[in-house]
Design a protein around this motif. Sequence first.
Motif, mmCIF file in Angstrom:
data_model
loop_
_atom_site.group_PDB
_atom_site.id
_atom_site.type_symbol
_atom_site.label_atom_id
_atom_site.label_comp_id
_atom_site.label_asym_id
_atom_site.label_seq_id
_atom_site.Cartn_x
_atom_site.Cartn_y
_atom_site.Cartn_z
ATOM 1 N N TRP A 178 7.366 7.626 -2.574
ATOM 2 C CA TRP A 178 6.303 6.725 -2.141
ATOM 3 C C TRP A 178 6.752 5.960 -0.908
ATOM 4 O O TRP A 178 7.913 5.587 -0.784
ATOM 5 C CB TRP A 178 5.970 5.729 -3.250
ATOM 6 C CG TRP A 178 5.543 6.374 -4.537
ATOM 7 C CD1 TRP A 178 6.351 6.958 -5.471
ATOM 8 C CD2 TRP A 178 4.219 6.501 -5.023
ATOM 9 N NE1 TRP A 178 5.606 7.450 -6.507
ATOM 10 C CE2 TRP A 178 4.289 7.173 -6.276
ATOM 11 C CE3 TRP A 178 2.972 6.108 -4.554
ATOM 12 C CZ2 TRP A 178 3.164 7.457 -7.045
ATOM 13 C CZ3 TRP A 178 1.843 6.384 -5.312
ATOM 14 C CH2 TRP A 178 1.939 7.048 -6.536
ATOM 15 N N GLU A 179 5.808 5.723 0.009
ATOM 16 C CA GLU A 179 6.097 4.956 1.220
ATOM 17 C C GLU A 179 5.138 3.789 1.312
ATOM 18 O O GLU A 179 3.933 3.949 1.119
ATOM 19 C CB GLU A 179 5.949 5.828 2.470
ATOM 20 C CG GLU A 179 7.045 6.842 2.678
ATOM 21 C CD GLU A 179 6.849 7.575 3.996
ATOM 22 O OE1 GLU A 179 7.396 7.111 5.010
ATOM 23 O OE2 GLU A 179 6.147 8.594 4.010
ATOM 24 N N ASP A 180 5.671 2.618 1.615
ATOM 25 C CA ASP A 180 4.831 1.443 1.816
ATOM 26 C C ASP A 180 4.291 1.456 3.241
ATOM 27 O O ASP A 180 5.044 1.333 4.207
ATOM 28 C CB ASP A 180 5.645 0.173 1.564
ATOM 29 C CG ASP A 180 4.792 -1.093 1.634
ATOM 30 O OD1 ASP A 180 3.564 -0.976 1.863
ATOM 31 O OD2 ASP A 180 5.347 -2.185 1.453
ATOM 32 N N VAL A 181 2.973 1.625 3.373
ATOM 33 C CA VAL A 181 2.337 1.712 4.687
ATOM 34 C C VAL A 181 1.417 0.518 4.922
ATOM 35 O O VAL A 181 0.535 0.568 5.783
ATOM 36 C CB VAL A 181 1.563 3.035 4.847
ATOM 37 C CG1 VAL A 181 2.512 4.225 4.757
ATOM 38 C CG2 VAL A 181 0.451 3.165 3.793
ATOM 39 N N ALA A 182 1.589 -0.570 4.171
ATOM 40 C CA ALA A 182 0.660 -1.698 4.243
ATOM 41 C C ALA A 182 0.507 -2.227 5.663
ATOM 42 O O ALA A 182 -0.618 -2.394 6.161
ATOM 43 C CB ALA A 182 1.122 -2.814 3.302
ATOM 44 N N VAL A 193 0.883 -1.164 0.000
ATOM 45 C CA VAL A 193 0.000 0.000 0.000
ATOM 46 C C VAL A 193 0.923 1.216 0.000
ATOM 47 O O VAL A 193 1.551 1.537 1.012
ATOM 48 C CB VAL A 193 -0.933 0.029 1.225
ATOM 49 C CG1 VAL A 193 -1.873 1.233 1.147
ATOM 50 C CG2 VAL A 193 -1.743 -1.261 1.307
ATOM 51 N N LEU A 194 1.023 1.857 -1.154
ATOM 52 C CA LEU A 194 2.021 2.908 -1.335
ATOM 53 C C LEU A 194 1.378 4.281 -1.215
ATOM 54 O O LEU A 194 0.501 4.657 -1.997
ATOM 55 C CB LEU A 194 2.695 2.759 -2.699
ATOM 56 C CG LEU A 194 3.365 1.403 -2.950
ATOM 57 C CD1 LEU A 194 4.075 1.407 -4.300
ATOM 58 C CD2 LEU A 194 4.347 1.053 -1.836
ATOM 59 N N LEU A 195 1.855 5.012 -0.215
ATOM 60 C CA LEU A 195 1.387 6.371 0.044
ATOM 61 C C LEU A 195 2.134 7.340 -0.868
ATOM 62 O O LEU A 195 3.371 7.342 -0.905
ATOM 63 C CB LEU A 195 1.638 6.716 1.502
ATOM 64 C CG LEU A 195 0.976 7.974 2.060
ATOM 65 C CD1 LEU A 195 -0.529 7.789 2.140
ATOM 66 C CD2 LEU A 195 1.543 8.276 3.447
#
Length: 587
Positions: free
Chosen positions: A445-449, A436-438
């Motif tokens: 982009w940051e992966d916040v999964a 889940v990329l913010l």
Amino acid sequence: MRVHVNRRLITTLAFAAGIGAVATLNRATRRPPASAEHPGFALEDVTRRAGISMVHRRPVFDRRIDNIAPHVAALGAAVSVADVNGDGLPDLYFTNSRVGEPNALYINNGDGTFRDVAREAGLADLNTREQGVSMGAVWGDFDNDGLEDLLVYRYGKLSLFRNLGGLKFRDVTAEAGLDQWINSNGAIWFDYDRDGLLDLYVTAYFRSDVNLYDLASTKIMHNSFEFADNGGKNHLFHNLGHGKFEDVTDRMGVGSTRWTLAAASADFNDDGWPDLYLANDYGPEELFLNDHGRAFTLARIGLEADSKSGMSVSIADVHNRGRLDVFVTDISEKGYLFQGNNLRLNLFPEIGRFENIASGVISDAGWAWGAQFGDLNNDGRNDLYIANGFISARKDKSYWYSMSKVAGGNRHLFEDARNWPPMGDASLSGYEHKRVLLNRGAQGWEDVAARVGATDVFDGRAVALADLWNDGALDVIVANQNSRPVLYRNTVEPGNHWIGFRLIGARSNRSAIGAEVTVEFGGERQRSVVDGGMGFAAQNDRRLHFGLGRRTRVDRVTIHWPSGRVQTLGPFDGDRYHVLTEPAGAP
């Protein structure tokens, strides 16, 4: 004409576009930037609570290819969204892929629960040896009667179901002229000639002479790991009206045989005509530009040199530039293969092409499948959900080494399925964590999964986004191979606002598929398209959703209707859905 590209200029343009979008947005909304620690939303698995109980079962094919059965039978879990009964609530259709196993049509009850009415509707028992097994479905009002019809595509024959109202459907495939064996993994509705009738593009994977239940030959696999071109032939069906379709594939020049897994449509070069973008397995992506509805031209813009294994095509305005960009998923496995996903920035006005700017977490998502853009925290930027995982079996046994040996052989070796080493109970990129990329604009982009609660490790295939509770938050629906689907309810933290639009065509097709909407708010703008199928084996909520950050309204809305009419409206208040109907008169 060959375009000579200054790559330093492209990078500068892309970076500047990203910085400009973020700087303006942050200045206008005066909010703290979202981060991995504070993503601004949470996803909760409510599948069972919602009453969604179907389980996808993978197909079982000819015993002569049992050695790689898990590989050949690794697709078929799909999900598509539409308001089937016209009550203002999105409903869900899931496909199954084993003979005798039913597909499911879940009607939204409006209280957080769903009920399966597929059998009463005539849309359940569609998987047979004679017809083939379902790979997916797309909704579209092909006869413009105000009711959403359904096209089911299979490893086998197509089926077109006309919506009769009252949750009843009739199979009109034969009379429509669509009774063909295609071995399809994807299809989209779009109006390529802008005549107000939805046309149909069907992708093909295996050749049409391949019956996976009764093989004449086991020589059914791809002829290259990099530039395979012996797949099934894609088809374009022109809607003639009165329930009839005509195959115009050859005349229109879109009969690719590159093992297409997904397609999507939008007007990428802003000439007013919908183009076609294809993600192809074992080879490069393809962009077919629409020449005023008369023919399509395969664009020579560098995609043919970018040889990968495209799985999914998703379209969105990534940096709020008023342009539609493209994201294509691919394969990455540490120690064996890194093809990387592609994020293609639309630079057609500057240089007549896309530029791939994928890096970091957006490039590496494992063995990625379906993906969709959507503003999950309503901050005014499109985020990205990516499903992944190919074959999950024994955790201590991997097929990757055997796969690499096959890839190192010649085409005569790997084109025949009998030559592949037996898979048995080995995993192949199994048990992968979703992404889940913010979208943080110029900050990347940051992966916040894990932070937001997307923790499943199913073998994900199709992803669709829909506001199932009509509360202004995009929920995530994932169809998983050989397992249950996951419905993630999205809860957005207070503070950010949103706006939604439901479009109804008049001169255009009634579903308004292909309409492109640009909203402007506080100096920002963002563009979106009403899709007739997008991602991989998926279709989103047809209502367009825009996050607004701290803004409470949009200043202006520009609609490019599929008919060619351009309409400018506004202002509109946020935190609600607006129904916009195309004027019926001449543009």
